[in-house]
Design an enzyme around this catalytic site. Sequence first.
Site, mmCIF file in Angstrom:
data_model
loop_
_atom_site.group_PDB
_atom_site.id
_atom_site.type_symbol
_atom_site.label_atom_id
_atom_site.label_comp_id
_atom_site.label_asym_id
_atom_site.label_seq_id
_atom_site.Cartn_x
_atom_site.Cartn_y
_atom_site.Cartn_z
ATOM 1 N N ASN A 46 7.530 -5.295 5.275
ATOM 2 C CA ASN A 46 7.838 -3.862 5.189
ATOM 3 C C ASN A 46 9.224 -3.664 4.583
ATOM 4 O O ASN A 46 10.152 -4.447 4.819
ATOM 5 C CB ASN A 46 7.693 -3.159 6.548
ATOM 6 C CG ASN A 46 8.478 -3.781 7.676
ATOM 7 O OD1 ASN A 46 8.750 -4.976 7.666
ATOM 8 N ND2 ASN A 46 8.836 -2.988 8.659
ATOM 9 N N GLU A 59 1.693 -4.650 4.545
ATOM 10 C CA GLU A 59 0.388 -4.905 3.921
ATOM 11 C C GLU A 59 0.363 -4.495 2.446
ATOM 12 O O GLU A 59 -0.094 -5.282 1.591
ATOM 13 C CB GLU A 59 -0.723 -4.198 4.715
ATOM 14 C CG GLU A 59 -0.897 -4.720 6.148
ATOM 15 C CD GLU A 59 -0.038 -4.000 7.188
ATOM 16 O OE1 GLU A 59 1.052 -3.502 6.824
ATOM 17 O OE2 GLU A 59 -0.454 -3.937 8.347
HETATM 18 N N1 THU Z 1 4.546 -1.146 9.570
HETATM 19 C C1 THU Z 1 3.954 -2.087 8.781
HETATM 20 O O1 THU Z 1 4.622 -2.757 7.992
HETATM 21 N N2 THU Z 1 2.612 -2.250 8.875
HETATM 22 C C2 THU Z 1 1.802 -1.549 9.731
HETATM 23 O O2 THU Z 1 0.590 -1.698 9.681
HETATM 24 C C3 THU Z 1 2.405 -0.654 10.728
HETATM 25 C C4 THU Z 1 3.827 -0.314 10.504
HETATM 26 C C5 THU Z 1 5.994 -0.931 9.429
HETATM 27 C C6 THU Z 1 6.385 0.402 8.833
HETATM 28 C C7 THU Z 1 7.795 0.558 9.351
HETATM 29 O O3 THU Z 1 8.683 -0.097 8.432
HETATM 30 C C8 THU Z 1 7.796 -0.200 10.657
HETATM 31 O O4 THU Z 1 6.632 -0.979 10.675
HETATM 32 C C9 THU Z 1 7.820 0.713 11.878
HETATM 33 O O5 THU Z 1 6.778 1.600 11.851
#
Ligand code: THU
Length: 134
Positions: A46, A59
């Site tokens: 992320n 993802e």
């Molecule tokens: N996040 C992801 O990377 N994938 C997910 O499926 C759920 C949430 C990240 C987004 C944000 O940077 C952090 O987790 C907190 O929500």
Amino acid sequence: MSQDTSAQVLFEAAREAMSFAHAPYSKFPVGAAIRAEDGKIYKGANIENLSFPQGWCAEPSAISAMIMGGAKKITEIAVIAEKLALCPPCGGCRQKIAEFASADTKIYLCDEVGVQKVMTMDELLPFSFKTELP
Ligand code: THU
């Protein structure tokens, strides 16, 4: 949970990807690793932004790496979050994964030790939006 080597390798790739997360605002690092139809592994984390809605999930980072690597089909994907025992992909990510998956694509939900739950795409996103396209 006992697991085959390919799932373990994908878990390790997702865990490594998580170490590249840029999550200074949520402090919630996430990693994802895709094994594509070409047999290669594509990783993503992320990447957040000071303007919060501009950030994105692990993802789609991994999907982007896969597409730019020339692959189009996800056969397996592993997801891990440092601060959650299991990190089920959010709703938007389910739709993004589905774009490049089939009903039996495997989704590995991982903790820091390994794969803890295995789901298929159909289980993760049942009754999904489909048209005759493309
Ligand atoms: N996040 C992801 O990377 N994938 C997910 O499926 C759920 C949430 C990240 C987004 C944000 O940077 C952090 O987790 C907190 O929500």
